[in-house]
Structures are given as structure tokens and as C-alpha cells.
Design a protein around this motif. Structure first.
Motif, PDB file in Angstrom:
ATOM      1  N   GLU A 144     -29.930  30.729  57.933  1.00 22.86           N
ATOM      2  CA  GLU A 144     -28.959  30.374  58.963  1.00 22.86           C
ATOM      3  C   GLU A 144     -27.616  30.009  58.354  1.00 22.86           C
ATOM      4  N   GLY A 145     -27.631  29.327  57.215  1.00 24.59           N
ATOM      5  CA  GLY A 145     -26.381  28.904  56.580  1.00 24.59           C
ATOM      6  C   GLY A 145     -25.686  30.007  55.834  1.00 24.59           C
ATOM      7  N   ALA A 146     -26.382  31.104  55.594  1.00 26.86           N
ATOM      8  CA  ALA A 146     -25.785  32.181  54.805  1.00 26.86           C
ATOM      9  C   ALA A 146     -25.220  33.302  55.669  1.00 26.86           C
ATOM     10  N   ALA A 147     -25.108  33.069  56.957  1.00 29.50           N
ATOM     11  CA  ALA A 147     -24.631  34.121  57.860  1.00 29.50           C
ATOM     12  C   ALA A 147     -23.216  34.554  57.510  1.00 29.50           C
ATOM     13  N   HIS A 148     -22.407  33.565  57.079  1.00 30.27           N
ATOM     14  CA  HIS A 148     -21.027  33.887  56.731  1.00 30.27           C
ATOM     15  C   HIS A 148     -20.990  34.898  55.590  1.00 30.27           C
ATOM     16  N   SER A 149     -21.811  34.675  54.570  1.00 28.24           N
ATOM     17  CA  SER A 149     -21.866  35.595  53.441  1.00 28.24           C
ATOM     18  C   SER A 149     -22.378  36.955  53.869  1.00 28.24           C
ATOM     19  N   PHE A 150     -23.369  36.953  54.754  1.00 32.15           N
ATOM     20  CA  PHE A 150     -23.960  38.212  55.197  1.00 32.15           C
ATOM     21  C   PHE A 150     -22.916  39.085  55.875  1.00 32.15           C
ATOM     22  N   MET A 151     -22.062  38.484  56.688  1.00 32.44           N
ATOM     23  CA  MET A 151     -21.062  39.260  57.405  1.00 32.44           C
ATOM     24  C   MET A 151     -19.888  39.652  56.512  1.00 32.44           C
ATOM     25  N   HIS A 152     -19.685  38.945  55.405  1.00 30.63           N
ATOM     26  CA  HIS A 152     -18.590  39.292  54.513  1.00 30.63           C
ATOM     27  C   HIS A 152     -19.001  40.273  53.432  1.00 30.63           C
ATOM     28  N   THR A 153     -20.269  40.604  53.369  1.00 30.65           N
ATOM     29  CA  THR A 153     -20.727  41.481  52.295  1.00 30.65           C
ATOM     30  C   THR A 153     -20.141  42.881  52.423  1.00 30.65           C
ATOM     31  N   LEU A 154     -20.093  43.430  53.633  1.00 29.59           N
ATOM     32  CA  LEU A 154     -19.552  44.779  53.799  1.00 29.59           C
ATOM     33  C   LEU A 154     -18.073  44.857  53.423  1.00 29.59           C
ATOM     34  N   PRO A 155     -17.207  43.929  53.869  1.00 33.49           N
ATOM     35  CA  PRO A 155     -15.819  43.983  53.397  1.00 33.49           C
ATOM     36  C   PRO A 155     -15.693  43.880  51.883  1.00 33.49           C
ATOM     37  N   VAL A 156     -16.543  43.045  51.283  1.00 29.41           N
ATOM     38  CA  VAL A 156     -16.516  42.919  49.824  1.00 29.41           C
ATOM     39  C   VAL A 156     -16.918  44.235  49.170  1.00 29.41           C
ATOM     40  N   LEU A 157     -17.976  44.853  49.650  1.00 31.76           N
ATOM     41  CA  LEU A 157     -18.398  46.148  49.119  1.00 31.76           C
ATOM     42  C   LEU A 157     -17.305  47.201  49.299  1.00 31.76           C
ATOM     43  N   ASN A 158     -16.664  47.164  50.440  1.00 38.03           N
ATOM     44  CA  ASN A 158     -15.600  48.124  50.702  1.00 38.03           C
ATOM     45  C   ASN A 158     -14.451  47.953  49.709  1.00 38.03           C
ATOM     46  N   SER A 159     -14.135  46.709  49.384  1.00 38.92           N
ATOM     47  CA  SER A 159     -13.076  46.455  48.405  1.00 38.92           C
ATOM     48  C   SER A 159     -13.459  46.969  47.024  1.00 38.92           C
ATOM     49  N   ILE A 160     -14.700  46.748  46.655  1.00 36.64           N
ATOM     50  CA  ILE A 160     -15.163  47.211  45.342  1.00 36.64           C
ATOM     51  C   ILE A 160     -15.130  48.732  45.276  1.00 36.64           C
ATOM     52  N   LEU A 161     -15.581  49.374  46.350  1.00 41.48           N
ATOM     53  CA  LEU A 161     -15.637  50.836  46.346  1.00 41.48           C
ATOM     54  C   LEU A 161     -14.250  51.458  46.318  1.00 41.48           C
ATOM     55  N   THR A 162     -13.243  50.714  46.793  1.00 37.97           N
ATOM     56  CA  THR A 162     -11.874  51.211  46.728  1.00 37.97           C
ATOM     57  C   THR A 162     -11.420  51.375  45.282  1.00 37.97           C
ATOM     58  N   PHE A 163     -11.837  50.425  44.422  1.00 37.74           N
ATOM     59  CA  PHE A 163     -11.435  50.454  43.024  1.00 37.74           C
ATOM     60  C   PHE A 163     -12.388  51.272  42.156  1.00 37.74           C
ATOM     61  N   SER A 164     -13.669  51.255  42.500  1.00 36.38           N
ATOM     62  CA  SER A 164     -14.650  51.927  41.651  1.00 36.38           C
ATOM     63  C   SER A 164     -15.737  52.563  42.511  1.00 36.38           C
ATOM     64  N   PRO A 165     -15.482  53.747  43.086  1.00 32.12           N
ATOM     65  CA  PRO A 165     -16.474  54.399  43.954  1.00 32.12           C
ATOM     66  C   PRO A 165     -17.782  54.721  43.236  1.00 32.12           C
ATOM     67  N   GLU A 166     -17.728  54.853  41.912  1.00 33.24           N
ATOM     68  CA  GLU A 166     -18.937  55.231  41.183  1.00 33.24           C
ATOM     69  C   GLU A 166     -19.849  54.044  40.887  1.00 33.24           C
ATOM     70  N   SER A 167     -19.504  52.867  41.430  1.00 34.84           N
ATOM     71  CA  SER A 167     -20.324  51.681  41.150  1.00 34.84           C
ATOM     72  C   SER A 167     -21.703  51.759  41.791  1.00 34.84           C
TER      73      SER A 167
END
Length: 806
Positions: A144-167
Motif C-alpha cells: 500500500e505504501g509503495a503505490a507512488h513508486s509503482f506509478m512512477h516506474t513507467l516514467p522512469v523506464l521511459n526516461s532510461i529508454l530515451t538515453f539507452s534503448p538497448e538497456s
């Protein structure tokens, strides 16, 4: 440039000593240990960031301070999050701590943590490890307390993939594709946040699930999308929104990744989902057997079709209307991407895209949606065999004509053209005819759009548009003023008699002059090269010469003319180039009266007149009548000095049998007499009071041209020699009151003596002043291996040797 105060602070930050810096670190650690972090802490963090960013090398902070700053990344105060993230991005990570931000604060992951992780990742392996960890978090149901992280994971992944798609590995791509399908298609259809259904019994135990609503307030009868509204949203609904926001990036990045074996996924819940399935969401049961990539594509298609359906609903709030437009843009772009991957979807998609265009084309407030639709037609219209004429008339016709003052649309429109220039030229044959319309964007808002038009202008230059386009570029300041008047005329009331107002605005509203302004505001080319009463138009717009928008527009024209002439020589034949020379001569006296603008345009036109004649010297003979008429008018010496000088030079240089066999002695003589008359006129008397003296460059160019012509017709040599000898003797008696500067007069006389000396030996003068074309174009004088330099070096050596013997 920095202000003096800013430069002083940066210098202090760079000059700080190590001992003082360590004391500052210790003081900051003590501040961060306090229970309340106030203004002093914020000021200290700002100073630390300045110190770290001002130095040329990256520092490593003490371990304790580094950990304190890391803990601030998840502080409740966003200002502290931003400052700590900015500071840590300027430092080296502690050994082995590159990924600890995510591990230590997985429950409160945010964009500031992501920025630090991306800046301090030591290698691709670090990012791959981080992606694996984030995907593991997604695959396991968070607390229940980790919901914030769960919803921010996709934006974080999207940022990483912008710099390094081969990750991401192929298996991870498949895993996330499956998760995206679930979030897009199977999000909850009831409102989150404990929304109450109303009524008397509204206690916690009596609350009933409230279904999600559409933007018009009706209850949603289909699956959840980003355009559904409610009092609150559940976690999977937020994931639905995040998935849609990154979907296009995901498809563009990984559409070419192979799915390996055709993995089937039988957990499709479309049959057990409790929502009412519409025609859009109804799919064949075979979709459950598709590989993950194809299945994501199918669900993406369904989702975007539903968003397009929702775009037809009347939203209650204005903000929701803007949200509709933004989501329609994204949905159409995603469908374009999906159809590019799978051509079979084009036929299923076009009916809805065509209907959407028909619905929105009457309302230009949806222009930002219509541009992606035009992109879809451009990419897939040929395959679907649909008529795109109405789309191009709207995009190239009404958009620039009615929305030229919309900076956002101008940017998007020109970006669309630049990205699709080859396709537009191939599939939209009428594109070049719309250049008067396209230039309205530039005329209205020149500085930010110059770069776009530098790239686009060559595509508009064709044999059919070249002449009219040159006139239009020269009239661009007039178009800028007319656009201002058009908007003012729509906003301001007609002034009463006796009241002060803009004379140009009255002229714009006057039916007698309406045709002049309508020509400038034309949408397509082909109605004429330019305005017959151009001088009248300049008089009507005289007061606009100091308007900032008009001045900015005028400043961009010279650079565009350089681009134009560079392009026109690649598409024009000699007949067209001859016509352009006439336009240059004509328009040099018909320019909007901005002195700085006129000077710059004269420089550009004169340089390119010279270039055209250098490329095709025979043009000088073909256009000799017009060139002689221009060069034989003494007034041009003062009003159009740059162009006059270049016209005289090309006459003297290329009016020769060696360049064109049609050049006769009679033509050389008539040219000589015309130039001789002008030279005598401007050097026979002093200028009137307040007048200017003839430029030394003009005088020397005239003398050189006469000498060149005389060297080709020896009967003319005595006439030139007479003038040159008078010039030489006149300096001794001080009779030249037409030149007030001694240095200028000395340069003129020196040039005259050189020419006089050459003409004493006509054979030498002809070889020196009229070089054969093969010598003028040869690189022999630069090549040390050719015979002539070898001979010259040998002769030089012999002469030096003989001197040494004597």
C-alpha cells in the motif's frame, strides 16, 4: 553573457580554497542533521550547487554529506528534492553506490531520483541492472505504501529508454509489452478514492462503487481510457494513463525487436471483464494467440479507436476540451505508428481517421489535431487509395492564411514539412504553388522561423516559381506590414472623420487599393510575378517602415536570398537566368523604404548578379541592351552603387569575343561610349550642396572597364588614354573637386596610371586585361607541377645567378 554580479559569484565559487570548502561541507552536514530544514539550509544547498557546477572537474563529496543529500531526494519538500538532485548530479557517486538510490528509496521513486541515477550510471550494465530491478518491481504487486513508486516506474523506464534503448533485453521487452496490454485494456472501470454515490447513508460501510464517467458526464459503457473522468482514480487506472503517455515512444523504439518464438498468452480477460464491450473493443478470439508484440499492437489499435470515439463527446470543462485535443493528437500519432508497422491495419484505421477529419476540418481550433491527420494521409493515403486533395487544401491553404499568428502551429507545421519534405514533394505536387501562403508564417514571426525556411526554401524553388518567388521574398516586409493591418482591421473599429489613425490602415480598407493588398495576401502562386503599382504600395505602407515586426522580417530577407540564388542556379536554364538578371536590375530600385534593408539587399543582389554572369558569361551579350541602359544612367552611381559597380565590371569583363562569338565591335563601341559618358559626367563637376561624391570604387571600375573594352578595339585606346592623362595632370593642378578625400584620389590616380601604362602597349594590354577563359579558370598558377611555374622558377634562378656573377 553573465551580469557583473553573476560573474563575481562564479569567480568566488571557482576560487574557494579546499580548507574553506571542507569547513563548508561540515557546516552543511550539521544543518542537514537538524529536525527542521529552513532558509539557511536552502541557501547553503544553492551555494554548494554553484560551487560544484562552476568548477571544471567533478568533485566527490564526503560520504556523510553524500548520504544526507541522498535522503533529501525523497523529502516532502519539493524544493529540497530539486536542490539535492541538482547537487548530486554534479558529483561523483560513492564507490558501489550507483544504484543505491533506487534500492534505498524504492517506495518513493520519483523523477529527481531518476535524474541522479541516469547521471551517475557508470555503464550500460548499470542501466540494464536498474531496468531489471524496475521491471521486477512492476511484476510484483507493491504494498500500500509503495503505490507512488509503482506509478512512477513507467516514467522512469521511459526516461532510461530515451538515453539507452538497448538497456532492455528481448525477454524484458516481451514482459513489459504484456504489462502494457493489461494496463491499457483491463484497468478498473469504477472510480477510485472511495467515491460516494450520494444519498442519506454515505458512511464508509454504505459506499458503493461508482462507475467511471465520460467527459460529457454520461456513465462509461466501455473500458477505461485517459479520457475517462471521476472523483478519484485507482492504481491501475493511473498505470493506464502512464502507459498511454509512453506508448508511442515504446512502439517507435522496439517495433523492430523480434518476438522470438510465437509465445501465446491465454490470460486475456476480455470474456470475463465486467464492462460492456463496444464494437471498437470487440475482437476476434484469435487475438489471444498473437505474440506479445502483435497483441500489444492490436490492443493499442482498440485503445486509440476508443479515444477517437471519446473525442466526439462535448466536454463540460474547458480544460477537458484541451485534454481531448491533446489525446486525439497522441491517438492519431500512435495509429500512424501502428499502421507503419502493420500495413493490414491501414484499411481498418482509415474510416475512423477520415470521419475524424470530416468532423474537425470545419473548426480550425482543432488545427493541432489536423496536422497528425495530415501526416497519416501522407504516410498511408496512397496505399488506401483515398483522395487527399481536401487535406492539402486545408493544411497548405487555410492553415497559413488564417493561423499565421499562432506560434505553436507555425512550429508544428514547419516541423511537419521538414520531417516529410521528400514525401510532400513526391505526393503533394501543388506544394510549391503554396509558397505565398507558407511565407506568411515567416513574415509574421521571422526570428524563430528563419532556420526552418533556410531548409525549406530550396524545395520551393522550381523553374515555374523562381521569378515569382524572388519578387515575393523582396516584398516580404510589405507582407509583414499587411498581415499586421489585416489583424488590426478585424479588431479596430473604422475611425471617424477627423480622428487620428493609421493611414496605412485606411488604405487597407479603401476599395481602391484593395487589389494591392489582396495580391500580397494571395494563397497560391500563378496570379502574376509582382504588383504593377509597387511604388504606390510602398507609399501606402510608409509608416510601417519602423514597426518592429516589419524590421525583423526585413533583416531575414538577405540570408533567404542567398539560399534562393544558391538553389535557383541548380534548376534554371539560361533563359530563366537571363530573366532573373532583369528582375535584379528592376527591383533594385523598387524596395520597401527601410535604408538598412535596401543597403543589404543591394549587396546580395549585386553579388549574385556577378555570380550568374560568371557562371554564364554569354548572358552579358544576351542582356547587353538592359545592362547598358542601367550602366548608362548616371543616377544609378549614387542610388545603387553596389549593383552599378558589379554591372560595369561584368560589362568590361565579359563583353568579349573570347566569351561569346556574338560580341561585335559595334557592341563594344556602344558600351564604351555609354560608360565613357557616365565617367565624364560624374568627374566633370563637384556634387551639388548636400550631395555625395562618386564612390572611388565606381570610378576605378569604370576606368578599368573602359580600358578592357579599348584593349579589344584599339581604335578606342586614344580616347581612354586622353582621359587618363588628364587625370594624371589634373591632380597636380588640384582641379578635381569631385573627390574630396586625398587618399581616395590617390588610389584613383594610381589605378589610372597603371591602366595608362598598359595601354601604351596594346598587345600586352589585351593579354593582361582580357584573359582567355582557359587561363581564368585554370589552376595552373597554383599547381607547382605544371610547366609554367617551373619555367618561371628557372628564369628567376638564372637572373639571380647572373646578378651574383656581376
Amino acid at each position: 553573457m553573465y551580469s557583473h554580479g553573476s560573474e563575481s559569484l562564479i569567480k568566488q565559487a571557482r576560487d574557494i580554497q579546499e580548507a574553506e570548502l571542507q569547513k563548508f561541507y561540515s557546516r552543511l552536514v550539521k544543518l542537514l542533521q537538524g529536525k527542521e530544514l529552513g532558509h539557511e539550509t536552502v541557501d547553503s544547498l544553492q551555494r554548494l550547487h554553484l560551487i560544484l557546477s562552476a568548477t571544471k572537474y567533478t568533485r566527490m563529496l564526503p560520504s556523510e554529506l553524500h548520504k544526507k543529500l541522498s535522503s533529501l531526494l525523497c523529502s516532502p519538500a519539493e524544493q529540497l528534492q530539486v536542490l539535492s538532485s541538482a547537487v548530486l548530479r554534479e558529483t561523483l557517486p560513492l564507490s558501489g553506490q550507483e544504484l543505491n538510490y533506487t534500492q534505498d528509496h524504492a517506495a518513493q521513486l520519483n523523477s529527481h531520483v531518476t535524474a541522479v541515477v541516469l547521471s551517475q550510471a557508470g555503464s550500460r550494465a548499470d542501466l540494464s541492472s536498474l531496468c531489471a530491478q524496475l521491471l521486477h518491481n512492476l511484476d510484483s504487486r507493491p504494498s500500500e505504501g509503495a503505490a507512488h513508486s509503482f506509478m512512477h516506474t513507467l516514467p522512469v523506464l521511459n526516461s532510461i529508454l530515451t538515453f539507452s534503448p538497448e538497456s532492455l533485453t528481448e525477454d524484458q521487452v516481451i514482459l513489459l509489452s504484456k504489462k502494457l496490454v493489461d494496463w491499457l485494456r483491463y484497468a478498473s472501470i469504477v472510480q477510485g478514492g472511495g467515491a460516494s454515490s450520494g444519498g442519506f447513508f454515505t458512511g464508509h460501510r454504505c459506499r458503493q462503487p461508482v462507475p467511471i464517467a465520460e467527459l460529457d458526464g454520461t456513465v462509461s459503457g466501455d473500458f477505461f481510457t485517459v479520457l475517462c473522468v471521476g472523483q478519484g482514480f485507482t492504481e491501475d487506472q493511473w498505470m493506464n494513463v502512464y502507459s498511454f503517455s509512453m506508448l508511442r515512444h515504446w512502439l517507435l523504439t522496439y517495433h523492430s525487436v523480434s518476438n522470438g518464438t510465437t509465445t501465446t498468452d491465454t490470460d486475456d480477460r476480455s470474456e470475463v471483464d465486467g464492462s460492456v464491450v463496444s464494437m471498437v473493443s470487440a475482437t476476434s478470439s484469435s487475438s489471444r494467440l498473437l505474440p506479445p508484440k502483435e497483441r500489444l499492437r492490436e490492443k493499442t489499435f482498440q485503445y486509440c479507436q476508443r479515444v477517437i470515439e471519446q473525442g466526439d463527446r462535448k466536454a463540460h470543462k474547458r480544460t477537458d476540451t484541451e485534454l481531448q485535443k491533446a489525446c486525439l493528437v497522441e491517438a492519431v500519432c500512435i495509429l500512424d505508428c501502428v499502421c507503419s508497422e502493420d500495413a493490414s491495419l491501414v484499411y481498418r484505421t482509415f474510416p475512423s481517421i477520415k470521419a475524424l477529419f470530416g468532423r474537425l476540418s470545419l473548426d480550425l481550433s482543432f488545427a493541432r489535431v489536423l496536422l497528425p491527420i495530415a501526416q497519416f494521409y501522407l504516410n498511408h493515403g496512397e496505399m488506401a487509395a483515398v483522395d487527399c486533395e481536401s487535406v492539402w487544401k486545408l493544411v497548405f491553404g487555410r492553415f497559413p492564411a488564417e493561423l499565421f499568428n499562432d506560434p505553436f502551429l507555425a512550429h508544428e507545421f514547419l516541423r511537419f514539412l521538414r520531417l516529410n519534405l521528400e514525401s510532400v514533394q513526391l505526393r503533394v505536387p501543388q506544394y510549391t504553388c503554396f509558397f505565398p501562403n507558407l511565407l506568411k508564417f515567416l513574415a509574421w514571426d521571422s526570428p524563430p522561423l528563419v532556420e526552418d525556411f533556410v531548409d525549406l526554401l530550396p524545395s520551393l524553388v522550381t523553374a515555374g516559381t523562381a521569378v515569382e518567388l524572388l519578387h515575393t521574398l523582396l516584398d516580404l516586409p510589405c507582407l509583414s506590414a499587411t498581415l499586421v493591418l489585416q489583424l488590426r482591421s478585424a479588431c479596430l473599429p473604422i475611425s471617424e472623420q477627423g480622428s487620428r489613425g493609421l493611414l496605412s490602415l485606411d488604405a487597407f480598407r479603401n476599395p481602391s487599393f484593395r487589389g494591392l493588398f489582396l495580391f500580397l495576401l494571395r494563397a497560391e502562386a500563378g496570379s502574376g510575378d509582382t504588383i504593377d503599382r509597387l511604388s504606390t504600395l510602398h507609399e501606402l505602407l510608409a509608416e510601417a517602415a519602423d514597426w518592429p515586426r516589419v524590421i525583423q522580417c526585413a533583416q531575414t530577407v538577405p540570408s533567404l536570398l542567398h539560399v534562393y540564388f544558391s538553389a535557383v542556379v541548380t534548376v534554371a536554364d539560361k533563359k530563366l537566368l537571363a530573366h532573373l538578371i532583369l528582375v535584379i536590375l528592376e527591383r533594385s530600385s523598387l524596395l520597401f523604404n527601410i535604408p538598412a534593408y535596401i543597403r543589404e539587399i543591394h549587396k546580395v543582389l549585386s553579388s549574385h548578379l556577378l555570380r550568374l554572369c560568371t557562371l554564364h558569361p554569354s548572358l552579358v551579350v544576351e542582356q547587353s541592351h538592359e545592362l547598358l541602359e542601367f550602366a548608362g544612367t548616371a543616377a544609378n552611381v549614387y542610388s545603387r552603387e553596389e549593383i552599378y559597380t558589379h554591372v560595369v565590371w561584368v560589362l568590361g569583363e565579359y563583353l568579349s569575343v573570347s566569351h561569346d562569338s556574338r560580341c561585335s565591335v559595334r557592341l563594344i563601341t556602344s558600351c564604351f561610349e555609354a560608360l565613357e559618358a557616365v565617367l565624364f559626367e560624374i568627374t566633370s563637376s563637384a556634387p551639388p550642396p548636400g550631395g555625395v561624391c562618386p564612390a572611388p570604387k565606381v570610378v576605378t571600375t569604370l576606368m578599368s572597364a573602359l580600358a578592357k573594352l579599348a584593349s579589344r578595339s584599339h581604335d578606342l585606346i586614344p580616347r581612354v588614354s586622353l582621359f587618363l592623362s588628364k587625370l594624371r595632370t589634373g591632380t597636380r593642378s588640384g582641379l578635381f573637386n569631385w573627390c574630396s578625400d586625398e587618399d581616395d584620389l590617390f588610389a584613383i590616380v594610381t589605378r589610372g596610371e597603371e591602366l595608362w601604362s598598359l595601354l601604351k602597349a596594346p598587345g600586352v594590354a589585351q593579354s593582361v586585361l582580357t584573359s582567355p577563359p582557359h587561363i581564368a579558370t585554370s589552376q595552373g598558377h597554383r599547381d607547382t607541377n605544371t610547366a609554367m611555374p617551373l619555367q618561371l622558377r628557372a628564369l628567376t634562378s638564372l637572373t639571380h645567378t647572373s646578378h651574383s656573377f656581376t
